[in-house]
Design an enzyme around this catalytic site. Structure first.
Site, short mmCIF file in Angstrom:
data_model
loop_
_atom_site.label_atom_id
_atom_site.label_comp_id
_atom_site.label_asym_id
_atom_site.label_seq_id
_atom_site.Cartn_x
_atom_site.Cartn_y
_atom_site.Cartn_z
N ASP A 82 0.85 -1.19 0.00
CA ASP A 82 0.00 0.00 0.00
C ASP A 82 0.89 1.25 0.00
O ASP A 82 1.76 1.39 0.87
CB ASP A 82 -0.91 0.00 1.24
CG ASP A 82 -1.93 -1.14 1.18
OD1 ASP A 82 -2.06 -1.75 0.10
OD2 ASP A 82 -2.58 -1.42 2.21
N ASP B 103 4.24 0.37 -8.14
CA ASP B 103 3.86 1.17 -9.31
C ASP B 103 3.79 2.64 -8.93
O ASP B 103 3.57 3.48 -9.79
CB ASP B 103 2.48 0.73 -9.81
CG ASP B 103 1.42 0.92 -8.73
OD1 ASP B 103 1.61 0.35 -7.63
OD2 ASP B 103 0.44 1.65 -8.96
N PHE C 280 -1.06 -7.73 -9.11
CA PHE C 280 -0.88 -6.31 -9.40
C PHE C 280 0.12 -6.09 -10.54
O PHE C 280 -0.03 -5.17 -11.33
CB PHE C 280 -0.48 -5.54 -8.13
CG PHE C 280 -1.67 -5.04 -7.37
CD1 PHE C 280 -2.59 -5.92 -6.83
CD2 PHE C 280 -1.89 -3.68 -7.21
CE1 PHE C 280 -3.71 -5.47 -6.14
CE2 PHE C 280 -3.01 -3.21 -6.53
CZ PHE C 280 -3.92 -4.11 -5.99
N GLU C 281 1.10 -6.92 -10.59
CA GLU C 281 2.08 -6.81 -11.67
C GLU C 281 1.37 -7.02 -13.02
O GLU C 281 1.63 -6.31 -13.99
CB GLU C 281 3.15 -7.88 -11.45
CG GLU C 281 4.43 -7.66 -12.18
CD GLU C 281 5.47 -8.70 -11.80
OE1 GLU C 281 5.28 -9.45 -10.82
OE2 GLU C 281 6.49 -8.77 -12.50
N THR D 290 2.80 -11.25 -9.97
CA THR D 290 1.75 -11.03 -8.98
C THR D 290 0.50 -10.49 -9.70
O THR D 290 0.58 -10.03 -10.85
CB THR D 290 2.18 -10.04 -7.88
OG1 THR D 290 2.09 -8.70 -8.39
CG2 THR D 290 3.59 -10.31 -7.37
N LYS E 16 -0.71 10.05 0.76
CA LYS E 16 -0.77 11.34 1.48
C LYS E 16 0.38 11.47 2.47
O LYS E 16 0.65 10.53 3.22
CB LYS E 16 -2.10 11.44 2.24
CG LYS E 16 -3.29 11.59 1.34
CD LYS E 16 -4.56 11.78 2.13
CE LYS E 16 -5.74 11.84 1.18
NZ LYS E 16 -6.99 11.42 1.81
C1 LIG Z 1 -1.91 -3.76 -3.27
S1 LIG Z 1 -2.15 -5.36 -2.67
C2 LIG Z 1 -0.87 -6.31 -3.49
C3 LIG Z 1 -1.12 -7.78 -3.43
C4 LIG Z 1 -0.05 -8.65 -4.08
N1 LIG Z 1 1.22 -8.50 -3.40
C5 LIG Z 1 0.10 -8.33 -5.55
O1 LIG Z 1 1.15 -7.79 -5.94
O2 LIG Z 1 -0.82 -8.65 -6.30
C6 LIG Z 1 -1.50 -5.22 -1.01
C7 LIG Z 1 -1.88 -6.40 -0.13
O3 LIG Z 1 -1.20 -6.24 1.13
C8 LIG Z 1 -2.13 -6.45 2.17
N2 LIG Z 1 -1.66 -5.63 3.29
C9 LIG Z 1 -1.64 -4.26 3.34
N3 LIG Z 1 -1.10 -3.84 4.49
C10 LIG Z 1 -0.79 -4.97 5.19
C11 LIG Z 1 -0.18 -5.19 6.46
N4 LIG Z 1 0.20 -4.15 7.23
N5 LIG Z 1 -0.01 -6.46 6.88
C12 LIG Z 1 -0.40 -7.50 6.10
N6 LIG Z 1 -0.97 -7.36 4.88
C13 LIG Z 1 -1.15 -6.11 4.43
C14 LIG Z 1 -3.46 -5.99 1.63
O4 LIG Z 1 -4.55 -6.56 2.31
C15 LIG Z 1 -3.36 -6.46 0.18
O5 LIG Z 1 -3.82 -7.77 0.02
#
Ligand SMILES: C[S@@+](CC[C@H](N)C(=O)[O-])C[C@H]1O[C@@H](n2cnc3c(N)ncnc32)[C@H](O)[C@@H]1O
Length: 201
Positions: free
Chosen positions: A114, A150, A184-185, A182, A118
């Site tokens: 994530d 990204d 997202f990739e 992945t 901000k």
């Molecule tokens: C943007 S997605 C990317 C998923 C995957 N890595 C991909 O590239 O397709 C981020 C993932 O990280 C998880 N996530 C975000 N913050 C987290 C945290 N602090 N601890 C564990 N998982 C987290 C979210 O629930 C989400 O499934």
């Protein structure tokens, strides 16, 4: 029926209390000793499970905060008969700091964490100096951290932190068209990503 793929971690472990938390017994968890790769924030588990299928001689752990994604990944692993994949419902930074024994992980994958765009939310970003300290401790000698985002601003943020450290060296990104991607990739295919492959010195 309890699944052998389920490795529950109590939600209590996501609290800020850090005393009395036992590191994972990886040998008991997998029933064998093998090189370990960890996918932090594994989402729906696509990458984790493709890696587990492609490299059966390795062990894989995904960490994810959303229970539904954890359960989905476990179901898919069972459907595919993958005995070398485990999931932890746990917060990423907490897991790296406390659950992985020193020098136990061959590769940490952080794909599209994530970005918290901000400014006031930047302290929530996963990658910071403390995180890299804990990754370094958990990595085996010559182990790697692979990061992709990204989000250009997050890429600059990571670059600035990494460039100040002498305890990681940079490697070229993997150039293998068959290497699993992945979700997202794939979603951002064609866009420029920030990518860093960092080897523990
Ligand atoms: C943007 S997605 C990317 C998923 C995957 N890595 C991909 O590239 O397709 C981020 C993932 O990280 C998880 N996530 C975000 N913050 C987290 C945290 N602090 N601890 C564990 N998982 C987290 C979210 O629930 C989400 O499934």
């Amino acid at each position: 029926m309890p699944s052998k793929l389920v490795q529950p971690v109590s939600d209590e472990l996501t609290s800020t209390a850090t005393s009395g938390v036992k590191a994972l017994d990886l040998g008991a968890m997998f029933g064998r000793h093998a090189p370990l790769e960890v996918d932090l924030g594994s989402g729906h588990g696509t990458f984790l499970l493709e890696m587990a299928a492609k490299f059966p001689e390795r062990n894989f752990i995904g960490t994810e905060k959303y229970g539904r994604r954890v359960r989905k990944t476990i179901r898919c692993a069972e459907d595919r008969g993958l005995s070398n994949a485990r999931m932890l419902k746990v917060e990423n930074a907490f897991a790296v700091r406390l659950l992985f024994p020193p020098e136990s992980v061959e590769v940490f994958h952080v794909a599209f964490p994530d970005p918290w765009p901000k400014r006031r939310h930047w302290p929530r970003r996963l990658i910071n100096r403390d995180f890299l300290d804990t990754v370094h401790r958990a990595l085996r000698a010559d182990g790697e951290l692979r990061v992709q985002t990204d989000h250009a601003g997050y890429g600059e943020w990571i670059e600035e932190i990494v460039s100040k450290r002498a305890d990681f060296t940079r490697l070229d990104w993997l150039d293998d068209p068959d290497y699993p991607r992945t979700d997202f990739e794939r979603r951002f295919h064609g866009q420029e990503f920030y990518r860093a492959r960092l080897r523990k010195v």
